[in-house]
Design an enzyme around this catalytic site. Structure first.
Site, PDB file in Angstrom:
ATOM      1  CE1 TYR A  53     -42.081  46.871 -18.833  1.00 42.49           C
ATOM      2  CE2 TYR A  53     -40.796  47.756 -20.650  1.00 42.49           C
ATOM      3  CZ  TYR A  53     -40.987  47.585 -19.299  1.00 42.49           C
ATOM      4  OH  TYR A  53     -40.094  48.136 -18.419  1.00 42.49           O
ATOM      5  CB  SER A 211     -40.005  55.956 -13.046  1.00 46.15           C
ATOM      6  OG  SER A 211     -41.178  56.662 -12.685  1.00 46.15           O
ATOM      7  N   PRO A 212     -37.980  58.576 -14.800  1.00 44.81           N
ATOM      8  CG  PRO A 212     -37.203  59.445 -16.828  1.00 44.81           C
ATOM      9  CD  PRO A 212     -37.759  58.189 -16.211  1.00 44.81           C
ATOM     10  CG  LEU A 213     -40.292  62.742 -16.795  1.00 49.64           C
ATOM     11  CD1 LEU A 213     -41.124  63.126 -18.013  1.00 49.64           C
ATOM     12  CD2 LEU A 213     -39.398  63.900 -16.361  1.00 49.64           C
ATOM     13  N   GLY A 215     -43.845  59.080 -13.169  1.00 53.95           N
ATOM     14  CA  GLY A 215     -45.208  58.943 -13.671  1.00 53.95           C
ATOM     15  C   GLY A 215     -45.819  60.236 -14.172  1.00 53.95           C
ATOM     16  N   GLY A 216     -44.987  61.202 -14.545  1.00 50.42           N
ATOM     17  CA  GLY A 216     -45.486  62.471 -15.068  1.00 50.42           C
ATOM     18  C   GLY A 216     -45.561  63.579 -14.037  1.00 50.42           C
ATOM     19  CG  LEU A 217     -46.386  62.698  -9.929  1.00 51.47           C
ATOM     20  CD1 LEU A 217     -46.201  62.275  -8.488  1.00 51.47           C
ATOM     21  CD2 LEU A 217     -47.762  63.328 -10.124  1.00 51.47           C
ATOM     22  CG  LEU A 218     -40.647  64.950 -11.031  1.00 50.20           C
ATOM     23  CD1 LEU A 218     -39.394  64.098 -10.926  1.00 50.20           C
ATOM     24  CD2 LEU A 218     -40.583  66.122 -10.057  1.00 50.20           C
ATOM     25  N   GLY A 220     -44.683  68.901 -15.281  1.00 51.80           N
ATOM     26  CA  GLY A 220     -45.617  70.020 -15.374  1.00 51.80           C
ATOM     27  C   GLY A 220     -47.041  69.584 -15.118  1.00 51.80           C
TER      28      GLY A 220
END
Length: 325
Positions: A53, A211-213, A215-218, A220
């Site tokens: 990272y 990656s629960p979202l 990459g941000g798609l979930l 909003g």
């Protein structure tokens, strides 16, 4: 904050874990320190990072940021379960990547130096190595455990048969073996339901979704499409958005009708899934982290979970019934 045992291990971890991949490249060090301090105050004790990272080979920038935060107040170290990973390239020369005994030893020593600690609580194998036998991997890891430099071992991005092979080799050596697997899992990506999650449950291995979202798609994304930053601007993410635009639009409307933020719903959905130990959230800003902290308080009913399943159908359950009789 509630806590779960990390698989069958005695150590407990918070239901939300702090992912640090953005620290350095997208999140300046002062804000990263602010997020870590807030996480500690909120009861989040699982801090997850990786030696690669920071995305400058060999430097471990994110580990260094965490190390300086720990060094600022030594009492912090014993309040967290510190997890890092190894596998990726840390140099251009031979044996500076993958899972040879040589690289495992050197990568662990380098991570300890950057993190300014004498041990990591959870050392995770960041990817499967198809060229190194598990006998060699386990021998190297056993030595690190015996030296007190590593307490627990986990995997990341391993298929179910990789996990099975690793654990069976560990059982032959009469050692604990794996206590966790970390893999991508969210409403849009549910492949792990086929075999990885069942394998983890069978062996008593904790499961840590990252990656629960997606990459941000979930989170909003359509509502803020004109002002996207961070991972949501990456080509892979944009392709996924184009492919799932109608479904994501329906999801955002469903969340609005519920009166909840999409990111909070996506995290809460994961917390309702059987076998999930701790959800790794990777905030870019303190505000994003504050939103994530609200997710464990959101309870979804059976009807709401069924409606989300209809919006984002998974593979149909565990294999083989998901695709056969």
């Amino acid at each position: 904050m509630k806590y779960n045992n990390l698989g069958r291990a005695g150590v407990t971890v918070s239901r939300l874990g702090l992912g640090t991949m953005n620290f350095g490249p997208l999140t300046p060090e002062p804000e990263a320190h602010q997020i870590m301090s807030r996480a500690l105050d909120a009861g989040v004790n699982l801090f997850d990072t990786a030696n690669i990272y920071g995305w400058k080979p060999g430097e471990g920038i994110t580990e260094q940021i965490i190390g300086r935060w720990l060094d600022h107040d030594p009492a912090r170290r014993e309040q967290i379960v510190l997890a890092t990973k190894l596998y990726g390239p840390m140099g251009r020369k031979a044996n500076t990547n993958r899972l040879s005994a040589l690289h495992i030893r050197q990568a662990c020593e380098d991570s300890l130096r950057r993190l300014r600690t004498d041990h990591v609580d959870l050392l995770q194998l960041h990817h499967v190595d198809r060229t190194t036998p598990w006998e060699e991997i386990w021998q190297a890891l056993e030595l690190l455990v015996a030296q007190g430099k590593v307490l627990y071992v986990g995997t990341s991005n391993h298929a179910a048969w990789h996990i099975t092979r690793a654990q069976e080799r560990a059982l032959r050596r009469d050692i604990v073996g794996l206590v966790s697997e970390q893999s991508v899992y969210n409403l849009l990506e549910r492949t792990v339901e086929l075999e990885v999650l069942p394998a983890c449950r069978e062996y008593g291995i904790g499961f840590l979704p990252y990656s629960p979202l997606q990459g941000g798609l979930l989170s909003g994304v359509l509502r803020r499409e004109a002002e996207q930053t961070g991972r949501s601007t990456e080509p892979k993410t944009r392709r996924l958005l184009d492919r799932h635009r109608d479904r994501i639009a329906a999801y955002e409307k469903w969340c609005a009708d519920l009166g909840e933020e999409p990111a909070r719903v996506a995290l809460a959905w994961l917390l309702h899934q059987t076998g999930v130990t701790s959800v790794i959230v990777g905030p870019r800003t303190p505000a994003q982290f504050e939103e994530a902290l609200r997710a464990p308080r959101l309870k979804l009913g059976d009807q709401q979970l069924a409606e989300l399943d209809a919006l984002f159908p998974g593979p149909g359950g565990a294999a083989p019934e998901a695709y056969a009789w």
